[in-house]
Write a protein that holds these residues in place. Structure first.
Motif, PDB file in Angstrom:
ATOM      1  N   SER A  58      31.640  -7.936  22.102  1.00  0.00           N
ATOM      2  CA  SER A  58      31.605  -6.872  21.208  1.00  0.00           C
ATOM      3  C   SER A  58      30.324  -6.378  20.882  1.00  0.00           C
ATOM      4  N   LYS A  59      30.437  -4.994  20.127  1.00  0.00           N
ATOM      5  CA  LYS A  59      29.075  -4.383  19.928  1.00  0.00           C
ATOM      6  C   LYS A  59      28.923  -4.531  18.622  1.00  0.00           C
ATOM      7  N   TYR A  60      27.552  -4.688  18.247  1.00  0.00           N
ATOM      8  CA  TYR A  60      26.914  -4.746  16.981  1.00  0.00           C
ATOM      9  C   TYR A  60      27.739  -3.575  16.175  1.00  0.00           C
ATOM     10  N   ALA A  61      27.756  -3.362  14.763  1.00  0.00           N
ATOM     11  CA  ALA A  61      28.504  -2.512  14.085  1.00  0.00           C
ATOM     12  C   ALA A  61      27.687  -2.635  12.664  1.00  0.00           C
ATOM     13  N   LEU A  62      27.657  -1.381  12.067  1.00  0.00           N
ATOM     14  CA  LEU A  62      27.077  -1.232  10.853  1.00  0.00           C
ATOM     15  C   LEU A  62      28.204  -0.960   9.748  1.00  0.00           C
ATOM     16  N   ILE A  63      28.292  -1.602   8.555  1.00  0.00           N
ATOM     17  CA  ILE A  63      29.200  -1.528   7.756  1.00  0.00           C
ATOM     18  C   ILE A  63      28.552  -0.483   6.504  1.00  0.00           C
ATOM     19  N   VAL A  64      29.379   0.540   6.422  1.00  0.00           N
ATOM     20  CA  VAL A  64      28.611   1.649   5.421  1.00  0.00           C
ATOM     21  C   VAL A  64      29.867   1.852   4.440  1.00  0.00           C
ATOM     22  N   GLY A  65      30.082   1.318   3.203  1.00  0.00           N
ATOM     23  CA  GLY A  65      30.932   1.501   2.435  1.00  0.00           C
ATOM     24  C   GLY A  65      32.398   1.044   3.287  1.00  0.00           C
ATOM     25  N   ASP A  66      33.415   1.881   3.296  1.00  0.00           N
ATOM     26  CA  ASP A  66      34.613   1.711   3.978  1.00  0.00           C
ATOM     27  C   ASP A  66      34.715   1.760   5.503  1.00  0.00           C
ATOM     28  N   LYS A  67      33.492   2.406   5.900  1.00  0.00           N
ATOM     29  CA  LYS A  67      33.274   3.064   7.451  1.00  0.00           C
ATOM     30  C   LYS A  67      32.658   1.692   8.310  1.00  0.00           C
ATOM     31  N   VAL A  68      33.139   1.632   9.375  1.00  0.00           N
ATOM     32  CA  VAL A  68      32.448   0.766  10.296  1.00  0.00           C
ATOM     33  C   VAL A  68      32.208   1.531  11.700  1.00  0.00           C
ATOM     34  N   TYR A  69      30.679   1.489  11.753  1.00  0.00           N
ATOM     35  CA  TYR A  69      30.120   2.251  12.842  1.00  0.00           C
ATOM     36  C   TYR A  69      29.851   1.160  14.000  1.00  0.00           C
ATOM     37  N   ALA A  70      30.217   1.505  15.217  1.00  0.00           N
ATOM     38  CA  ALA A  70      29.911   0.889  16.267  1.00  0.00           C
ATOM     39  C   ALA A  70      28.341   0.963  16.736  1.00  0.00           C
ATOM     40  N   LEU A  71      27.411   0.245  16.798  1.00  0.00           N
ATOM     41  CA  LEU A  71      26.158   0.542  17.309  1.00  0.00           C
ATOM     42  C   LEU A  71      25.895   0.559  18.741  1.00  0.00           C
ATOM     43  N   ASP A  72      25.255   1.709  19.351  1.00  0.00           N
ATOM     44  CA  ASP A  72      25.090   1.871  20.759  1.00  0.00           C
ATOM     45  C   ASP A  72      23.894   1.855  21.072  1.00  0.00           C
ATOM     46  N   THR A  73      23.426   0.771  21.685  1.00  0.00           N
ATOM     47  CA  THR A  73      22.066   0.699  22.226  1.00  0.00           C
ATOM     48  C   THR A  73      22.085  -0.607  23.278  1.00  0.00           C
ATOM     49  N   THR A  74      21.317  -0.359  24.189  1.00  0.00           N
ATOM     50  CA  THR A  74      21.187  -1.399  25.191  1.00  0.00           C
ATOM     51  C   THR A  74      19.504  -1.990  25.259  1.00  0.00           C
ATOM     52  N   ASP A  75      18.640  -1.502  24.333  1.00  0.00           N
ATOM     53  CA  ASP A  75      17.508  -1.884  23.997  1.00  0.00           C
ATOM     54  C   ASP A  75      17.352  -3.143  23.647  1.00  0.00           C
ATOM     55  N   LYS A  76      16.606  -4.184  24.484  1.00  0.00           N
ATOM     56  CA  LYS A  76      16.536  -5.530  24.221  1.00  0.00           C
ATOM     57  C   LYS A  76      16.015  -5.709  22.602  1.00  0.00           C
ATOM     58  N   ALA A  77      14.662  -5.080  22.451  1.00  0.00           N
ATOM     59  CA  ALA A  77      14.103  -5.446  21.086  1.00  0.00           C
ATOM     60  C   ALA A  77      15.013  -4.949  20.011  1.00  0.00           C
ATOM     61  N   THR A  78      15.792  -3.971  20.106  1.00  0.00           N
ATOM     62  CA  THR A  78      16.777  -3.411  19.014  1.00  0.00           C
ATOM     63  C   THR A  78      17.832  -4.617  19.034  1.00  0.00           C
ATOM     64  N   LEU A  79      18.320  -4.994  20.139  1.00  0.00           N
ATOM     65  CA  LEU A  79      19.544  -5.920  20.058  1.00  0.00           C
ATOM     66  C   LEU A  79      19.244  -7.314  19.513  1.00  0.00           C
ATOM     67  N   ASP A  80      17.666  -7.597  19.856  1.00  0.00           N
ATOM     68  CA  ASP A  80      16.977  -8.794  19.080  1.00  0.00           C
ATOM     69  C   ASP A  80      16.835  -8.653  17.536  1.00  0.00           C
ATOM     70  N   HIS A  81      16.656  -7.507  17.198  1.00  0.00           N
ATOM     71  CA  HIS A  81      16.530  -7.356  15.777  1.00  0.00           C
ATOM     72  C   HIS A  81      17.743  -7.130  15.060  1.00  0.00           C
ATOM     73  N   LEU A  82      19.011  -6.489  15.786  1.00  0.00           N
ATOM     74  CA  LEU A  82      20.048  -6.801  15.146  1.00  0.00           C
ATOM     75  C   LEU A  82      20.433  -8.099  14.950  1.00  0.00           C
ATOM     76  N   ASP A  83      20.381  -9.043  15.815  1.00  0.00           N
ATOM     77  CA  ASP A  83      20.509 -10.357  15.867  1.00  0.00           C
ATOM     78  C   ASP A  83      20.153 -11.030  14.714  1.00  0.00           C
ATOM     79  N   LYS A  84      18.926 -10.817  14.478  1.00  0.00           N
ATOM     80  CA  LYS A  84      18.352 -11.460  13.156  1.00  0.00           C
ATOM     81  C   LYS A  84      18.815 -10.747  11.957  1.00  0.00           C
ATOM     82  N   LEU A  85      19.190  -9.744  11.883  1.00  0.00           N
ATOM     83  CA  LEU A  85      19.900  -8.959  10.714  1.00  0.00           C
ATOM     84  C   LEU A  85      21.208  -9.249  10.576  1.00  0.00           C
ATOM     85  N   ALA A  86      21.847  -9.993  11.328  1.00  0.00           N
ATOM     86  CA  ALA A  86      23.374 -10.138  11.403  1.00  0.00           C
ATOM     87  C   ALA A  86      23.878 -10.746   9.922  1.00  0.00           C
TER      88      ALA A  86
END
Length: 110
Positions: A58-86
């Motif tokens: 699955s892709k990371y997503a951002l929940i903004v109100g009632d909206k779910v945005y799939a987050l498109d990135t392949t950057d390892k540093a960004t993916l690592d940061h998203l992992d920490k912010l789960a």
């Protein structure tokens, strides 16, 4: 106006709208995954559900109100940061298109 002038004006306006649509925006919401969205299916910690779903494809997503945005990135540093912010609040900057955001940066929301 002549038809060639109208055509040139239409091309100019279309180009201006395309440039405006591609402008990066910032979104603040909770980091989740695209499979679960706001309602996690696994029991236990929501952050572990996010990480598990991402490991399964699955892709990371951002929940903004009632909206779910799939987050498109392949950057390892960004993916690592998203992992920490789960399951935490984050500020994502990127280019939105429909239900997805092409991620340019991620930061912890303040």
């Amino acid at each position: 106006m002549r038809s060639t002038q109208l055509f040139a004006l239409a091309i100019l306006l279309a180009g201006t709208l395309a440039l405006a649509a591609a402008k990066p925006q910032s979104f603040t919401g909770k980091v989740s995954d695209a499979m679960c969205g706001a309602n996690h299916m696994m029991s236990g910690e929501a952050s572990e559900c996010v990480r598990s779903c991402v490991r399964k494809g699955s892709k990371y997503a951002l929940i903004v109100g009632d909206k779910v945005y799939a987050l498109d990135t392949t950057d390892k540093a960004t993916l690592d940061h998203l992992d920490k912010l789960a399951d935490h609040q984050a500020k994502v900057t990127g280019e939105a298109s429909g239900d997805s955001i092409a991620v340019l940066s991620v930061a912890e929301a303040k």
